[in-house]
Design an enzyme around this catalytic site. Structure first.
Site, mmCIF file in Angstrom:
data_model
loop_
_atom_site.group_PDB
_atom_site.id
_atom_site.type_symbol
_atom_site.label_atom_id
_atom_site.label_comp_id
_atom_site.label_asym_id
_atom_site.label_seq_id
_atom_site.Cartn_x
_atom_site.Cartn_y
_atom_site.Cartn_z
ATOM 1 N N MET A 76 5.245 86.494 75.479
ATOM 2 C CA MET A 76 5.666 87.870 75.681
ATOM 3 C C MET A 76 6.578 88.230 74.530
ATOM 4 O O MET A 76 7.726 87.770 74.450
ATOM 5 C CB MET A 76 6.389 88.006 77.031
ATOM 6 C CG MET A 76 5.456 87.718 78.206
ATOM 7 S SD MET A 76 6.225 88.007 79.799
ATOM 8 C CE MET A 76 6.194 89.784 79.890
ATOM 9 N N SER A 77 6.064 89.028 73.618
ATOM 10 C CA SER A 77 6.799 89.357 72.401
ATOM 11 C C SER A 77 7.801 90.473 72.627
ATOM 12 O O SER A 77 8.653 90.728 71.786
ATOM 13 C CB SER A 77 5.816 89.796 71.323
ATOM 14 O OG SER A 77 5.153 90.978 71.755
ATOM 15 N N GLY B 201 6.369 93.394 73.283
ATOM 16 C CA GLY B 201 5.472 94.510 73.011
ATOM 17 C C GLY B 201 4.641 94.853 74.239
ATOM 18 O O GLY B 201 4.626 94.126 75.232
ATOM 19 N N VAL B 202 3.915 95.958 74.144
ATOM 20 C CA VAL B 202 3.172 96.442 75.307
ATOM 21 C C VAL B 202 1.954 95.563 75.600
ATOM 22 O O VAL B 202 1.602 95.356 76.768
ATOM 23 C CB VAL B 202 2.785 97.933 75.104
ATOM 24 C CG1 VAL B 202 1.884 98.101 73.890
ATOM 25 C CG2 VAL B 202 2.131 98.495 76.342
ATOM 26 N N ASP B 203 1.317 95.013 74.565
ATOM 27 C CA ASP B 203 0.095 94.231 74.799
ATOM 28 C C ASP B 203 0.366 92.983 75.621
ATOM 29 O O ASP B 203 -0.318 92.706 76.612
ATOM 30 C CB ASP B 203 -0.557 93.847 73.460
ATOM 31 C CG ASP B 203 -1.061 95.056 72.696
ATOM 32 O OD1 ASP B 203 -1.051 95.035 71.453
ATOM 33 O OD2 ASP B 203 -1.471 96.046 73.353
ATOM 34 N N LEU C 27 9.008 83.808 72.295
ATOM 35 C CA LEU C 27 9.236 82.827 71.230
ATOM 36 C C LEU C 27 10.358 83.301 70.317
ATOM 37 O O LEU C 27 10.273 84.386 69.743
ATOM 38 C CB LEU C 27 7.966 82.638 70.401
ATOM 39 C CG LEU C 27 6.745 82.137 71.162
ATOM 40 C CD1 LEU C 27 5.576 81.961 70.196
ATOM 41 C CD2 LEU C 27 7.038 80.831 71.881
ATOM 42 N N CYS D 85 0.521 81.033 61.870
ATOM 43 C CA CYS D 85 1.316 81.048 63.089
ATOM 44 C C CYS D 85 0.449 80.718 64.298
ATOM 45 O O CYS D 85 0.827 79.910 65.138
ATOM 46 C CB CYS D 85 1.985 82.407 63.261
ATOM 47 S SG CYS D 85 3.013 82.527 64.725
ATOM 48 N N GLY E 29 -1.527 88.678 74.428
ATOM 49 C CA GLY E 29 -2.021 90.042 74.381
ATOM 50 C C GLY E 29 -2.943 90.304 73.205
ATOM 51 O O GLY E 29 -3.154 91.446 72.834
ATOM 52 N N CYS F 60 5.927 89.697 60.450
ATOM 53 C CA CYS F 60 7.008 89.765 61.435
ATOM 54 C C CYS F 60 8.336 89.281 60.883
ATOM 55 O O CYS F 60 9.384 89.681 61.369
ATOM 56 C CB CYS F 60 6.646 88.992 62.698
ATOM 57 S SG CYS F 60 6.646 87.201 62.528
#
Lengths: 378, 355
Positions: free
Chosen positions: B1-2, B4-6, B26, B95, B119, B191
């Site tokens: 879970m970054s 972000g929405v995805d 992460l 990555c 996502g 990123c």
């Protein structure tokens, strides 16, 4: 496993019934304790009664109690308030302090050379080190009463004497001490002492700084001049009442509770020693019975903590979190332990609601989970 | 879970499907910024909090796992080293290959998890030889390219719930579910370079090394501050003093880090008809010998039909020319919508131009 087992009382502990009753009762009172009319006087009376009750618990004079929002604020008021002592630019503390002390000390300390008090390999502040480091340029020496990570009880009276000899003020963060070891402010020789309500079963949001009548602490925030001008702002009457009730209960039961928790701690240590290999207990005597910190070699503490969490056990790696990621224990590093040992320790801490069933549940679950965490590390 | 929405919607779908889900953020940066600054960059403390709030909303446990040391070693250092060697790096592929579907997945499996869900916009299908990786339904968002380096073993343990969706629909779903990240802008580009200034980042790591820009005849046409600032096919940022004889734009054709020289020339010289690649990886059972498929060389590039011959190394003959191929770039091989494997481009054969 349906029932969760809470073993993180050093982080916070459930509200004791006495505190809840006092809180709810006091919430009915409407009045600012600083107003001179009847409503204000009524609120003021509850506040002052709370102050007297708390003072009696800890061997202090009511006039020496400054209510704060918690232990962190109390630590900051003590350390920052000592900053302007003329000719004394140094604030000394050991690297095993809680960040509320170490960060404030870092900010306040004027250093030509960054000094700190040295720590022995078993987790106590070195008295010889203190005697060698404290001098006439020291404004304040700060040594915690009981270490929050490993529970070691510090040589408070002895260090206070060193401070006194040098004209330095002595502060002690006693957040982990109240209820677990005998606390007598007057007898200790300490000038400033921090207390945190939620560590003894009062709500979060209330604490106290005990300020000896001998010293004049400079305020760092300003307003109506309440609490001896040290801590301006409308005092939280209901929270103070809850704190006094919780502190009173903790002080009254301290001797019995210390015995009870010591037995639980012994049960845990014996069980772990028997059922899990390659474990080291951190923190030599004298140590608080409420904290049990152990290094489980060959794993990441975060992994074991995660597995225990999933299994229903709330416990902690003990060390500070940065952005949700557990850091290696600074306390263990200061004691000379290796980085891998300092990253492999867990803290189990007991409180008024802990039972032997809690410890038995933990002992039943630990061997398999330690095995799994060790497997994940390889 | 970054954050972000995805990944938030992906987690929500996993919960709805009845899985026992734990959200993991992460921590890849050693010094995370407080706030997300714009659309570039990722994994600030604000992103971590957004991920945590989404997990709270979904009622799932949430943890932050620190892989910053591995990320620096496997992704960031590799990125710098590739530029230093005159090649084009693929940080997102590295990555996925080394961190997300390797180190992170391994840790999850060791702690008792069965699979990792993300996502990413990609689809998985059950085929006769195991799990197959396919393109996503939304061509604009398809991320099968950056997943092209995954092995079948990794795919068996992966789940991509968003493969069949269009991005606007995913945002709407997030809003319906009450996830605060529904309107959060996507992050793009690299990123770990949050201000988007790749040149500046490389210069801070590699320093400035002034050198010459030359044309195909070796004549100096400009100067630069470090060959690592360039990539093959680049047109912008050349700052050439005088225009080419034919007045048309010049592109970077070659980078020689040893001589610190950058060679520029016309667009035609960038067109290639064949690729030679090394270090193939397989996302499907190994397919030796020649076969007809398609190849994609950029994350959002058009695939091109090709005849592929993959052994220990790979030779790809393109049905139509591709432009601006740089050594080090990843080529991902497709059979229809299925990702078969990938390899690293080591050389490209230019289209022969009549003299």
């Amino acid at each position: 496993m349906n029932r969760r087992v809470y073993l993180d009382h050093a982080a916070t502990t459930p509200l004791v019934p006495e505190a809840r009753e006092a809180l709810v009762r006091a919430l009915e009172i409407v009045g600012n304790p600083n107003s001179v009319h009847a409503a204000g006087r009524r609120a003021r009376a509850v506040l002052e009664e709370s102050r007297e009750t708390l003072a009696e618990c800890i061997g202090a004079d009511p006039a020496e109690i400054v209510f704060t929002s918690g232990g962190t604020e109390a630590d900051n008021l003590a350390i920052l308030g000592a900053r302007s002592r003329p000719g004394r630019p140094h604030i000394l503390s050991a690297p095993i302090e809680h960040p509320a002390v170490s960060e404030a000390a870092r900010f306040a300390h004027v250093a030509d050379a960054q000094q700190s008090l040295s720590v022995t390999s078993d987790g106590h502040v070195s008295l010889a080190g203190a005697a060698a480091t404290v001098n006439s340029h020291t404004a304040l020496v700060s040594v915690q009463w009981v270490n929050n990570e490993i529970g070691t009880i510090q040589p408070i009276a002895d260090v206070a004497e060193v401070a006194r000899r040098n004209g330095a003020w002595m502060h002690s963060d006693a957040a982990q001490a109240l209820g677990h070891v005998p606390l007598d402010f007057a007898a200790s020789g300490v000038d400033l002492m921090s207390l945190a309500g939620h560590k003894v079963g009062a709500p979060v949001g209330i604490g106290a700084l005990v300020v000896s009548r001998r010293i004049s602490l400079a305020p760092v925030s300003f307003g109506g001049g309440q609490e001896r001008t040290v801590r301006s702002g409308t005092q939280p009457v209901a929270l103070a009442a809850a704190f006094a009730a919780a502190a009173s209960r903790a002080a009254q039961r301290q001797a019995d509770e210390t015995r009870r928790l010591a037995a639980l701690r012994d049960l845990l240590v014996a069980g772990v020693t028997e059922r899990v290999g390659d474990v080291e207990l951190n923190g030599a005597d004298p140590v608080s019975p409420a904290v049990c910190n152990m290094t489980f070699r060959g794993l990441r503490a975060a992994d074991l903590q995660f597995l225990l969490d999933r299994e229903g056990f709330d416990c902690s790696t003990g060390s500070a979190c940065h952005a949700g990621v557990a850091q290696p224990s600074e306390v263990l590093l200061a004691m000379g332990r290796s980085l891998s040992d300092a990253s492999a320790c867990l803290r189990f801490s007991f409180g008024w609601s802990t039972t032997s069933a809690d410890v038995e549940s933990l002992l039943a679950a630990l061997p398999a989970l330690v095995g799994q965490a060790r497997g994940a590390f390889a | 879970m970054s954050g972000g929405v995805d990944s938030a919607v992906a987690a929500a779908r996993m919960v709805d499907a009845g899985h026992e889900v734990t959200g993991v953020h992460l921590a890849l940066s050693r010094n995370p910024e407080l706030f997300r600054s714009g659309s570039r960059g990722c994994c600030s403390l604000e992103d971590s909090n957004d991920a945590r709030r989404a997990a709270d909303k979904l009622g799932i446990p949430f943890y932050v796992w620190d892989f910053s040391d591995r990320f620096v070693a496997d992704v960031v250092d590799d990125f710098v080293a590739e530029y230093q060697a005159g090649r084009t790096p693929n940080p997102c592929l590295r990555c996925n290959e080394k961190i997300k579907f390797a180190a992170v997945l391994e840790r999850g499996l060791a702690l008792g998890f069965d699979a990792i869900a993300t996502g990413h916009y990609a689809s998985l299908a059950s085929g006769p030889h195991g799990t197959e990786l396919h393109r996503a339904t939304d061509p604009a968002k398809d991320q099968s390219y950056v997943l092209g380096v995954l092995t079948q073993a990794q795919l068996e343990r992966s789940l991509f719930p968003l493969g069949g969706d269009l991005k606007p629909a995913v945002r709407d779903e997030a809003a319906r579910r009450g996830l605060s990240v529904a309107r959060k802008p996507d992050s793009y580009d690299i990123c770990f370079i949050s201000d988007g200034d790749t040149g500046g980042f490389l210069e801070s790591r590699l320093g400035a090394r002034p050198g010459l820009i030359v044309d195909e005849e070796g004549r100096a046409v400009g100067e630069h501050n470090g060959s690592h600032r360039f990539t093959i096919g680049q047109r912008k940022g050349l700052h050439l003093g005088h225009p080419a004889a034919d007045g048309r734009p010049r592109y970077v054709l070659d980078i020689s880090p040893v001589s610190n020289t950058v060679t520029v020339g016309p667009l035609e010289q960038l067109r290639v008809s064949a690729l030679h690649c090394i270090r193939p990886t397989w996302a499907a059972p190994v397919r030796h010998g020649e076969w007809e498929g398609s190849v994609q060389v950029r994350a959002h590039g058009q695939p091109v039909g090709a005849r592929l011959d993959i052994g220990d190394e790979a030779d790809i003959v393109l049905d139509a020319p591709l432009t601006g191929i740089a050594p080090g770039q990843a080529a991902v091989f497709y059979d229809g919508t299925q990702v078969v494997g990938s390899a690293t481009i080591s050389a490209a054969r230019p289209v022969l131009v009549d003299a």
